[in-house]
Structures are given as C-alpha cells and as structure tokens.
Design an enzyme around this catalytic site. Structure first.
Site, mmCIF file in Angstrom:
data_model
loop_
_atom_site.group_PDB
_atom_site.id
_atom_site.type_symbol
_atom_site.label_atom_id
_atom_site.label_comp_id
_atom_site.label_asym_id
_atom_site.label_seq_id
_atom_site.Cartn_x
_atom_site.Cartn_y
_atom_site.Cartn_z
ATOM 1 N N HIS A 1 51.875 37.191 -20.507
ATOM 2 C CA HIS A 1 52.802 36.514 -21.427
ATOM 3 C C HIS A 1 53.633 37.524 -22.216
ATOM 4 O O HIS A 1 54.220 37.176 -23.239
ATOM 5 C CB HIS A 1 52.039 35.587 -22.380
ATOM 6 N N PHE B 1 45.391 29.315 -30.668
ATOM 7 C CA PHE B 1 46.224 28.113 -30.639
ATOM 8 C C PHE B 1 45.422 26.842 -30.883
ATOM 9 O O PHE B 1 45.877 25.938 -31.541
ATOM 10 C CB PHE B 1 46.927 28.010 -29.272
#
Ligand code: NAD
Length: 243
Positions: free
Chosen positions: A119, A34
């Site tokens: 996640h 990210f």
C-alpha cells in the site's frame, strides 16, 4: 503441546516462510488501526472518501489539510517488539519475504529489507514526471500553503501511498508470487477485510494467524494465536531460539 509450540513446529518444518502484516502490528507503537472496535480509524466513515484519488484531484486543499496530520502521525512512531522480531527473522533467514499493508515504514525502520509495502510508504512523495522527493519536503511545501505541493516541473506531487481509486503497485504482483512460493504464510495483525490483500491467504499452501480478534480466515488457518503481536512474536522467538 500448546498452540505456540504447534506454530514453532510448523515454522521449523517450513522452507519458505512469508509474513503478511496489517495495521494491528503497529498498534503497540501507538498507531490506531482501522477496525479495532473502539479505537479504529474506521470510526470516521469519511476517511475512505478523503483518502481517495477523487479527493486528491478534485479538492487538493481538503485532501492535504485533512490527511497530512494523520499521515504525519504515522511517520512519528517507533518500531515495537513485533517489528524487531520480524526483522531478526529475516536476518536469520527464517522469513524470506515480509508483505505489509502498512504505510508507516516501521518494518523498514526495524531493519526488514525483504519487504513489499503493497500500500506504499511515507518516506517519499513523487511526481508523474518521475521526480521523487522526501515526504518531509512535501509536508514543508504544504505548511507553506503550497497546495497542491508542486514539483520543479510544475505538476502536483503526491504521497507515495495507495489511495482508494489507485491501481495496486507492481509489488502486489510480486507479493502474489511470494505467497504462492511459500509453504507457510504467517498473517499478523490484519482483519483481512481490505481487498485485494485479503485474497492472499487463499493462495497460501498453509497459513497461521496471530491477531487480537477473530478474522474471516481463522477457519482456514492451521494455528490461530489470539493476542498482542509484540508479545506473541517475542514468545515464538524465545521458543525458536531455545530450540
Ligand atoms: P485492520 O484495522 O482492518 O485490522 C487490524 C487487526 O489487527 C484487527 O483485527 C485487530 O483486532 C488487530 N490488532 C489490533 N492490535 C493488535 C495487536 N497489538 N496485536 C495483534 N493484532 C492486533 O487493518 P488491516 O487489515 O491492515 O487493514 C487496514 C488498512 O488500513 C490497510 O490497508 C493499511 O494500509 C491501512 N492502515 C495502515 C496503518 C499503518 O500504516 N500503521 C494504520 C491504519 C490503517
């Protein structure tokens, strides 16, 4: 004694090592993370809004058509040296639990089973009625323009990943317990900027960090090794095996 040797010593002294990984552990498998300065996915600022429960429910067409190519890319990658070393360490009893923020299943594919994918993961998709299908079944439905893809009961299916707006799964509670139980938390390839996972290092009695770039928790770590996860974990593994 260099920093790698210092970490080897900490690992030998520890009784309960828990590892926490992030997107940086998968960049050597060709997957963008990210927040790397030039290649991180976060360059696309609309991604947070797109990968949300809000978009999934209000605009399923946009959600599935825009996110599926990205999610499918994650399912095509292969484990790298970092995933393999961590799976070996579990097999040898050196690592008691592996907590990952990654949804790419690469730790699972490398053989890790003491694994908390906090996640979610991209092996399955599910319906609120309790039905679970494979992620590839969901993809096949979307390819046939069935949007949203539906369960046999008629309700929409969704990928089993934590979207922005979702509560954290029960495995996150387990992850907190594991970090509290640990006497060494090894953080690999995470910027430690995504909450609530970013709070886990505060709960650890001792911590070491392996990351390409500085993280917000470096000051709290007993050892910080700066570099590529695959190379550093392989070097640690060599030195641990040499004794
Ligand atoms: P992040 O992108 O915020 O941070 C990744 C960190 O890894 C950066 O600090 C970077 O410098 C470092 N890094 C990059 N390549 C490395 C390498 N080869 N060796 C060591 N370090 C390296 O990642 P995050 O902290 O995991 O947070 C991102 C969020 O995005 C997570 O919630 C995760 O679920 C999700 N995500 C997952 C994937 C995946 O499943 N592969 C990919 C992108 C994002």
């Amino acid at each position: 004694m260099d920093d790698v040797d210092r970490l080897v010593e900490l690992m030998k002294e520890a009784d309960y090592i828990v590892v926490l990984t992030g997107a940086g552990v998968s960049t050597e498998s060709g997957l963008p993370d990210f927040r790397s300065p030039t290649s991180g996915l976060w360059q696309d600022e609309s991604l947070m809004e797109l990968l949300s429960t809000e978009t999934l429910t209000s605009d399923p067409k946009r959600f599935f058509e825009r996110t599926l190519p990205l999610l499918e890319l994650l399912t095509e990658a292969q484990p790298n040296a970092a995933h393999r070393v961590l799976a070996r360490w579990e097999e040898r009893g050196l690592v008691k639990m592996l907590i990952t923020q990654n949804i790419d299943s690469l730790h699972y594919e490398a053989g890790s089973r003491q694994l908390l994918e906090v996640h979610g993961q991209l092996r399955t998709a599910s319906c609120s009625c309790g039905t679970v299908v494979s992620f590839s079944q969901l993809v096949a439905k979307v390819r046939k323009k069935e949007i949203p893809p539906r369960c046999a009961c008629g309700t929409a299916l969704r990928p089993d990943v934590v979207l922005f707006g979702d509560p954290m799964p029960a495995s996150f509670g387990q992850a907190i317990g594991e970090v509290e139980r640990s006497d060494l938390l090894l953080v690999v390839g995470s910027s430690l900027q995504v909450a609530p996972v970013a709070y886990l290092p505060n709960m650890a009695r001792a911590m070491a960090i392996i990351n390409l770039t500085p993280t917000v928790a470096d000051g709290e770590a007993k050892v910080v090794l700066r570099g590529r996860a695959g190379e550093i974990l392989s070097e640690l593994d060599d030195r641990l095996t040499r004794g």
